[in-house]
Design an enzyme around this catalytic site. Structure first.
Site, PDB file in Angstrom:
ATOM      1  N   ARG A  57      28.053  55.910  30.042  1.00 14.59           N
ATOM      2  CA  ARG A  57      27.778  55.522  28.656  1.00 14.59           C
ATOM      3  C   ARG A  57      26.376  55.926  28.255  1.00 14.59           C
ATOM      4  O   ARG A  57      26.097  56.218  27.120  1.00 14.59           O
ATOM      5  CB  ARG A  57      27.869  53.990  28.517  1.00 14.59           C
ATOM      6  N   LYS A 165      42.193  49.196  43.232  1.00 17.22           N
ATOM      7  CA  LYS A 165      42.728  47.864  43.065  1.00 17.22           C
ATOM      8  C   LYS A 165      41.711  46.971  42.340  1.00 17.22           C
ATOM      9  O   LYS A 165      40.537  47.339  42.333  1.00 17.22           O
ATOM     10  CB  LYS A 165      43.082  47.287  44.425  1.00 17.22           C
ATOM     11  N   GLU A 233      34.565  39.179  57.194  1.00 15.86           N
ATOM     12  CA  GLU A 233      33.355  39.914  56.800  1.00 15.86           C
ATOM     13  C   GLU A 233      32.133  39.017  56.957  1.00 15.86           C
ATOM     14  O   GLU A 233      32.214  37.797  56.748  1.00 15.86           O
ATOM     15  CB  GLU A 233      33.459  40.344  55.334  1.00 15.86           C
ATOM     16  N   ASP A 252      41.716  40.205  46.074  1.00 18.51           N
ATOM     17  CA  ASP A 252      40.820  41.293  46.487  1.00 18.51           C
ATOM     18  C   ASP A 252      41.279  41.919  47.807  1.00 18.51           C
ATOM     19  O   ASP A 252      41.132  43.117  48.013  1.00 18.51           O
ATOM     20  CB  ASP A 252      39.392  40.733  46.651  1.00 18.51           C
ATOM     21  N   HIS A 257      45.012  45.201  50.799  1.00 18.77           N
ATOM     22  CA  HIS A 257      44.764  45.677  52.169  1.00 18.77           C
ATOM     23  C   HIS A 257      45.656  45.021  53.227  1.00 18.77           C
ATOM     24  O   HIS A 257      46.298  45.699  54.024  1.00 18.77           O
ATOM     25  CB  HIS A 257      43.308  45.453  52.569  1.00 18.77           C
ATOM     26  N   LYS A 346      34.787  35.980  53.459  1.00 17.60           N
ATOM     27  CA  LYS A 346      33.427  36.537  53.372  1.00 17.60           C
ATOM     28  C   LYS A 346      32.434  35.516  53.915  1.00 17.60           C
ATOM     29  O   LYS A 346      32.749  34.325  54.001  1.00 17.60           O
ATOM     30  CB  LYS A 346      33.093  36.849  51.915  1.00 17.60           C
TER      31      LYS A 346
HETATM   32  C1  BG6 Z   1      37.037  46.151  49.228  1.00 23.30           C
HETATM   33  C2  BG6 Z   1      36.834  44.763  48.707  1.00 23.30           C
HETATM   34  O1  BG6 Z   1      38.284  46.628  48.854  1.00 23.30           O
HETATM   35  O2  BG6 Z   1      36.954  46.151  50.647  1.00 23.30           O
HETATM   36  C3  BG6 Z   1      35.501  44.191  49.184  1.00 23.30           C
HETATM   37  O3  BG6 Z   1      36.858  44.770  47.297  1.00 23.30           O
HETATM   38  C4  BG6 Z   1      35.385  44.312  50.682  1.00 23.30           C
HETATM   39  O4  BG6 Z   1      35.374  42.838  48.770  1.00 23.30           O
HETATM   40  C5  BG6 Z   1      35.700  45.736  51.150  1.00 23.30           C
HETATM   41  O5  BG6 Z   1      34.067  43.965  51.069  1.00 23.30           O
HETATM   42  C6  BG6 Z   1      35.761  45.812  52.649  1.00 23.30           C
HETATM   43  O6  BG6 Z   1      35.953  47.131  53.035  1.00 23.30           O
HETATM   44  P1  BG6 Z   1      35.552  47.616  54.491  1.00 23.30           P
HETATM   45  O7  BG6 Z   1      36.058  49.013  54.552  1.00 23.30           O
HETATM   46  O8  BG6 Z   1      34.075  47.490  54.589  1.00 23.30           O
HETATM   47  O9  BG6 Z   1      36.246  46.696  55.438  1.00 23.30           O
END
Ligand code: BG6
Length: 474
Positions: A57, A165, A233, A252, A257, A346
């Protein structure tokens, strides 16, 4: 052009392409896309006629963009190869536009035509939507309105749409998004990214299962007692409050995933290991995952939020879950009655994603666990009971261990986003989610989404750094 391939030996299918990144200044682009493009260029894995167009933008120039991105942060030296860098910068231009202005899309069309004219060939056009999901539809409609969904008139080149996503926020909105996208781009043009599918260690689950028939014979409820797929995570939401707050862990991570990994682990063996057959097999198993019954949501699903999250997002009443775990069942002959636990969170004690398959024990508890270590310390491990050396008959659990670091020393594997980009450029759909798969996963979670919207009493608060989250005992 230095850095980009000009021969067709290594990647015969890669074709000239224009990669248009919507949201090039965003977090995803800076953290993943641009570094991945840099590495592909450095390794000569893109066609020499590849152009990157950054949609923004503001008035940012390409130079200013690159001044603010760490392209080589993951390299041991942290220093970019000057040739590759020069190539990348020389083939990146910025395009300033208002995403809601139809005439700006007409100008974008002219720009892409001009790039093709300058290169003297029809080029694949990829629109990478790295923008908030709320604006997907208006952008897609305007791309269609200005004819940007069509290919170059005089050649074979394809136009493709890459979307991140979440694909919708619940079953209804996912259906709408899929249907409306379908009015502009055909399903074969749409690439729904799930970067977990593009991870080397996830693809290796398919190889492990289908190229080692000794395990395929054991791959059912007859021998397997339970499966658990977890993605923990250490990081929190890392300043992504606007993205994360409306989503939460279920949308998410689990909707995309983890349910995709589940499909890879539990699908039947396709007759042929190609994109179409793999998707058919995945769709079949995903359509048999039982939606969590509304009256079992409390019992089977756990949600948590790490303490401090509310301050981080500036919403003292937020009920967004940063941890979610649920148990699902697959209603088919192979898996009936086998609990499959999916969990993600997380701000936990460590970063660890793994699939654990537990086999029935000779008597009682399972002793043999097969662990696919998706990340870190990538590998596959099988726990076996062995006799401890000596006169006694004491047993010990030992592991047969395959480790990428050890067995493939010096063989780095492409990052998931590098894989996503290469496959999209060459039109390979295998590692992308189909609309059927997306809808099937929403069907499983819809009752949870509905129950959670009614009340948040069950939300558990956990301390950052917790090893796991447990349901409160009553
Ligand atoms: C993303 C999520 O798709 O995957 C994040 O939106 C997440 O919240 C991330 O931290 C984790 O990916 P990876 O490859 O680091 O495990």
């Amino acid at each position: 052009m230095a850095g980009l391939r000009d021969d067709h030996q290594h990647n015969p299918k890669l074709e000239p392409a224009i990669i248009v990144i919507f949201g090039i200044t965003g977090d995803l682009s800076k953290r993943y896309l641009l570094p991945s493009l840099y590495h592909l260029i450095k390794d000569g894995l893109l066609h020499e006629k590849t152009e990157i167009v950054g949609v923004t933008r503001g008035t940012l120039t390409a130079k200013e963009l690159f001044d603010n991105v760490v392209l080589c942060g993951k390299d041991s030296t942290n220093v970019c190869d000057p040739e590759a860098l020069k190539t990348m910068q020389g083939h990146t231009t910025m395009f300033q536009m208002d995403l809601t202005s139809s005439s700006d899309y007409a100008s974008l069309h002219q720009k892409l035509d001009a790039i093709e004219t300058a290169n003297g060939v029809c080029m694949n056009r990829l629109y990478y939507l790295s923008i908030p999901p709320q604006v997907y539809m208006p952008v897609i409609r305007l791309l269609g309105e200005q004819g940007l969904n069509t290919s170059c008139q005089h050649g074979e080149a394809m136009t493709r749409l890459l979307v991140e996503k979440p694909f919708g926020f619940n079953l209804n909105s996912a259906e709408e998004l899929i249907q409306e996208t379908g009015e502009v781009f055909g399903e074969e043009q749409v690439y729904r990214i799930d970067h977990y599918l593009a991870k080397e260690t996830v693809q290796n689950i398919l190889t492990f299962r289908f190229q080692n028939p000794i395990f395929e014979a054991l791959w059912s409820k007859q021998y397997i007692a339970s499966i658990s797929i977890s993605a923990h995570e250490k990081i929190g939401i890392e300043g992504r409050a606007t993205f994360y707050e409306p989503l939460g862990a279920l949308r998410d991570f689990i909707q995309s995933h983890l349910l995709q990994v589940l499909a890879i682990v539990t699908m039947d063996k396709p007759d042929i290991l190609d994109s179409q057959h793999i998707h058919t097999a995945k769709q079949q198993v995903m359509s048999r995952i039982e939606p969590v019954p509304a009256d079992k949501v409390r019992e089977r699903v756990l949600r948590g939020q790490y303490m401090g999250y509310r301050d981080e997002v500036g919403n003292a009443e937020s009920v967004t879950e940063t941890y979610a775990a649920l148990t699902v069942y697959i209603d088919n002959q192979r898996w009936q009655g086998i609990p499959i636990r999916l969990s993600t969170g997380k701000a936990l004690s460590e970063r660890k994603t793994e699939v654990r398959v537990s086999f029935h024990g000779a008597s009682g508890e399972p002793n043999n666990h097969l662990r696919f270590r998706i990340q870190p310390n990538e590998g596959i491990e099988l726990d076996l009971l062995t006799k401890k050396p000596g006169f006694g008959d004491e047993l010990q659990t030992t592991a047969m261990d395959f480790s990428y670091n050890h067995d493939f020393e010096n063989h780095g594997h492409p990052d998931a986003y590098e894989r996503v980009l290469v496959d999209a450029v060459r039109g390979d759909h295998t590692l992308f989610a189909t609309s059927e798969e997306v809808l099937a996963s929403w069907r499983v979670l819809q009752p949870v989404v509905e129950q959670w919207a009614k009340s948040s009493e069950d939300l558990v608060f956990y301390k950052p750094g917790a090893t796991d989250v447990k349901a409160p005992s009553h």
